[in-house]
Design a protein around this motif. Sequence first.
Motif, mmCIF file in Angstrom:
data_model
loop_
_atom_site.group_PDB
_atom_site.id
_atom_site.type_symbol
_atom_site.label_atom_id
_atom_site.label_comp_id
_atom_site.label_asym_id
_atom_site.label_seq_id
_atom_site.Cartn_x
_atom_site.Cartn_y
_atom_site.Cartn_z
ATOM 1 N N ALA A 207 -3.285 5.583 -5.956
ATOM 2 C CA ALA A 207 -2.137 6.429 -5.656
ATOM 3 C C ALA A 207 -1.412 5.974 -4.389
ATOM 4 C CB ALA A 207 -2.597 7.876 -5.492
ATOM 5 N N ALA A 208 -1.990 4.997 -3.677
ATOM 6 C CA ALA A 208 -1.383 4.547 -2.420
ATOM 7 C C ALA A 208 -0.052 3.843 -2.679
ATOM 8 C CB ALA A 208 -2.339 3.615 -1.684
ATOM 9 N N GLU A 209 0.939 4.170 -1.830
ATOM 10 C CA GLU A 209 2.267 3.565 -1.974
ATOM 11 C C GLU A 209 2.693 2.888 -0.686
ATOM 12 O OE1 GLU A 209 4.239 7.266 -2.409
ATOM 13 O OE2 GLU A 209 4.171 7.247 -4.593
ATOM 14 N N LEU A 210 2.051 3.284 0.418
ATOM 15 C CA LEU A 210 2.473 2.805 1.726
ATOM 16 C C LEU A 210 1.266 2.290 2.502
ATOM 17 C CD1 LEU A 210 4.827 5.821 2.433
ATOM 18 C CD2 LEU A 210 5.551 3.495 1.845
ATOM 19 N N VAL A 211 1.542 1.414 3.472
ATOM 20 C CA VAL A 211 0.451 0.709 4.135
ATOM 21 C C VAL A 211 0.561 0.812 5.649
ATOM 22 C CG1 VAL A 211 -0.719 -1.536 4.324
ATOM 23 C CG2 VAL A 211 0.502 -0.952 2.216
ATOM 24 N N VAL A 212 -0.589 1.003 6.301
ATOM 25 C CA VAL A 212 -0.680 0.932 7.748
ATOM 26 C C VAL A 212 -1.583 -0.264 8.064
ATOM 27 C CG1 VAL A 212 -1.455 2.087 9.861
ATOM 28 C CG2 VAL A 212 -0.458 3.444 7.992
ATOM 29 N N VAL A 213 -1.148 -1.128 8.973
ATOM 30 C CA VAL A 213 -1.919 -2.325 9.300
ATOM 31 C C VAL A 213 -2.478 -2.199 10.707
ATOM 32 C CG1 VAL A 213 -1.814 -4.832 9.621
ATOM 33 C CG2 VAL A 213 -0.518 -3.756 7.768
ATOM 34 N N VAL A 220 -2.453 -8.923 13.874
ATOM 35 C CA VAL A 220 -1.513 -8.084 13.119
ATOM 36 C C VAL A 220 -0.168 -8.800 12.985
ATOM 37 C CG1 VAL A 220 -0.173 -5.931 13.183
ATOM 38 C CG2 VAL A 220 -2.631 -5.893 13.682
ATOM 39 N N ALA A 221 0.278 -9.396 14.089
ATOM 40 C CA ALA A 221 1.569 -10.097 14.067
ATOM 41 C C ALA A 221 1.526 -11.272 13.091
ATOM 42 C CB ALA A 221 1.934 -10.574 15.471
ATOM 43 N N GLU A 222 0.460 -12.060 13.134
ATOM 44 C CA GLU A 222 0.310 -13.198 12.208
ATOM 45 C C GLU A 222 0.312 -12.725 10.769
ATOM 46 O OE1 GLU A 222 -2.691 -15.974 14.972
ATOM 47 O OE2 GLU A 222 -3.441 -14.995 13.146
ATOM 48 N N PHE A 223 -0.450 -11.668 10.551
ATOM 49 C CA PHE A 223 -0.599 -11.141 9.189
ATOM 50 C C PHE A 223 0.737 -10.622 8.647
ATOM 51 C CE2 PHE A 223 -1.765 -7.483 6.383
ATOM 52 C CZ PHE A 223 -2.282 -8.242 5.345
ATOM 53 N N LEU A 224 1.418 -9.805 9.462
ATOM 54 C CA LEU A 224 2.693 -9.228 9.015
ATOM 55 C C LEU A 224 3.716 -10.315 8.706
ATOM 56 C CD1 LEU A 224 3.119 -6.104 11.366
ATOM 57 C CD2 LEU A 224 2.420 -6.153 8.961
ATOM 58 N N ALA A 225 3.688 -11.384 9.522
ATOM 59 C CA ALA A 225 4.657 -12.463 9.334
ATOM 60 C C ALA A 225 4.452 -13.170 7.997
ATOM 61 C CB ALA A 225 4.543 -13.460 10.491
ATOM 62 N N LEU A 226 3.223 -13.131 7.483
ATOM 63 C CA LEU A 226 2.914 -13.825 6.227
ATOM 64 C C LEU A 226 3.121 -12.981 4.983
ATOM 65 C CD1 LEU A 226 -0.283 -15.886 7.029
ATOM 66 C CD2 LEU A 226 1.883 -16.736 6.115
ATOM 67 N N LEU A 227 3.338 -11.688 5.180
ATOM 68 C CA LEU A 227 3.454 -10.816 4.009
ATOM 69 C C LEU A 227 4.739 -11.084 3.237
ATOM 70 C CD1 LEU A 227 2.317 -7.242 5.185
ATOM 71 C CD2 LEU A 227 1.029 -8.957 3.905
ATOM 72 N N PRO A 228 4.652 -11.056 1.912
ATOM 73 C CA PRO A 228 5.884 -11.145 1.120
ATOM 74 C C PRO A 228 6.800 -9.977 1.475
ATOM 75 C CG PRO A 228 3.921 -11.138 -0.296
ATOM 76 C CD PRO A 228 3.454 -10.875 1.090
ATOM 77 N N ARG A 229 8.103 -10.197 1.358
ATOM 78 C CA ARG A 229 9.092 -9.212 1.773
ATOM 79 C C ARG A 229 8.839 -7.826 1.149
ATOM 80 N NH1 ARG A 229 14.523 -8.463 3.526
ATOM 81 N NH2 ARG A 229 14.511 -6.212 3.808
ATOM 82 N N ALA A 230 8.575 -7.801 -0.157
ATOM 83 C CA ALA A 230 8.417 -6.526 -0.856
ATOM 84 C C ALA A 230 7.244 -5.729 -0.279
ATOM 85 C CB ALA A 230 8.207 -6.751 -2.345
ATOM 86 N N ARG A 232 5.989 -6.227 2.802
ATOM 87 C CA ARG A 232 6.329 -5.927 4.201
ATOM 88 C C ARG A 232 7.095 -4.595 4.293
ATOM 89 N NH1 ARG A 232 6.701 -4.519 8.251
ATOM 90 N NH2 ARG A 232 7.229 -5.354 10.293
ATOM 91 N N ASP A 233 7.946 -4.343 3.300
ATOM 92 C CA ASP A 233 8.735 -3.113 3.287
ATOM 93 C C ASP A 233 7.878 -1.864 3.111
ATOM 94 O OD1 ASP A 233 11.025 -4.527 3.650
ATOM 95 O OD2 ASP A 233 11.649 -4.484 1.542
ATOM 96 N N LYS A 234 6.671 -2.059 2.634
ATOM 97 C CA LYS A 234 5.801 -0.899 2.412
ATOM 98 C C LYS A 234 4.918 -0.590 3.622
ATOM 99 C CE LYS A 234 5.993 -1.111 -2.503
ATOM 100 N NZ LYS A 234 5.431 -1.579 -3.746
ATOM 101 N N VAL A 235 4.992 -1.448 4.633
ATOM 102 C CA VAL A 235 4.210 -1.212 5.845
ATOM 103 C C VAL A 235 4.978 -0.232 6.737
ATOM 104 C CG1 VAL A 235 3.192 -2.253 7.908
ATOM 105 C CG2 VAL A 235 3.128 -3.474 5.720
ATOM 106 N N VAL A 236 4.385 0.946 6.969
ATOM 107 C CA VAL A 236 5.089 1.978 7.735
ATOM 108 C C VAL A 236 4.799 1.907 9.226
ATOM 109 C CG1 VAL A 236 5.159 3.547 5.776
ATOM 110 C CG2 VAL A 236 3.259 3.710 7.378
#
Length: 383
Positions: A207-213, A220-230, A232-236
């Motif tokens: 049921a998860a739709e959104l993500v906290v990293v 965290v910065a390295e990881f976020l930079a590598l995420l696909p755009r779609a 990345r948009d789900k990371v709140v």
Amino acid sequence: MGPGDPAVDRLVGFRAMGAPVLSAYVGVPPDPSEIKGVHARFLSVLQPVRDMVESDAFTHAQRESLRTDIDRVLEVASRATEMHGHAVGVFACRLADLYEEVQLPKPVRNRAIVDATPYVRPLLEVLDEAHRYLVVVVARDNAWFYEFSLGKLEAGTRVKGRHQRKRDYGGWNGFDEYHARNRAEELARRHYRETAAVIEEMLATTAAELVVVAGHEETVAEFLALLPRALRDKVVGSFVVDPHTMTPGRVREQADDVVAGYELREETRLVADVLDRVGSRGLGAAGLRWCLLAANEKGIERLLVHDEREHPGRTCDRCGWLGLDDQECPVDGSPTRPVPDVIDEIASVVLASSGRVEHVFTDTRLETLGIAAFLRFPVPAPA
Ligand SMILES: [Zn+2]
């Protein structure tokens, strides 16, 4: 929650023959210094029920049962300091031997209701909401997944997540540890991509739709930079935590803060969006009278209600019409009956027609309007 959880299933399926069920929802302030007002808050929420108990509506046995139940709910106030939720829901019927206490991870409207069945709609709404978030703690060679769940419950009653995983970390459900033990530095990127793939899979299958990293700042910065755009948009949001010393309680607390901040921004944005639509004569409605028209046409896609706003009104039992004053239903001429809170009736209509209901706790322009709605089709404003 929901199917499979004994406590929630019991509440949803509970029918007491001739025994009144008391359902109470009361907010618990997150700041311990405000806790003194909690007992007064419980008292004021329960006052209408206390008044009603003394009326002629009940038999002696029912009255005694309700009095005990009121006392049991008031007792919860004295334990409020131990609660880490934002609200508590209590469902009690001594006559039918029912008592369930559930801590809720976000605020709900304060209220107490007596009926033949437990009033579970706010509980189900909050539980659904709570499962929207997935928390991922990333290290360079490992990742941990957590899903929102309800806080620990007192009195041995727990309501757990629909997607309960193997381990229970006291309110948080630890996900299967994802061991991609790539020790070598250069494999970190591959590990990040694999982690992203697991997140995508979890978003697709839970049921998860959104993500906290979370994790070390640079990770965290390295990881976020590598995420696909779609994705990345789900990371709140994100927070800093040391994976080697983190505890589930600490992770939960910090994730709570991130989620609360996101929801606050989201509420503000929703109100601005709906008012934009109203202003540009788009698919929006504002204020009680307009929303009543839209609800009667089953035209509300998403209802926004300011905080604990209530308003008395009337309904037609024959066709379901909702309004404010008409003694006679304008649709079929049947006599209407008063309802204590017509906003709640609108919310029921919206949920029954697969719409969504959001309570806005932030200060926005909705405070003066009370309610507003995103519409499925245009509904003209009332004259
Ligand atoms: Zn009618």
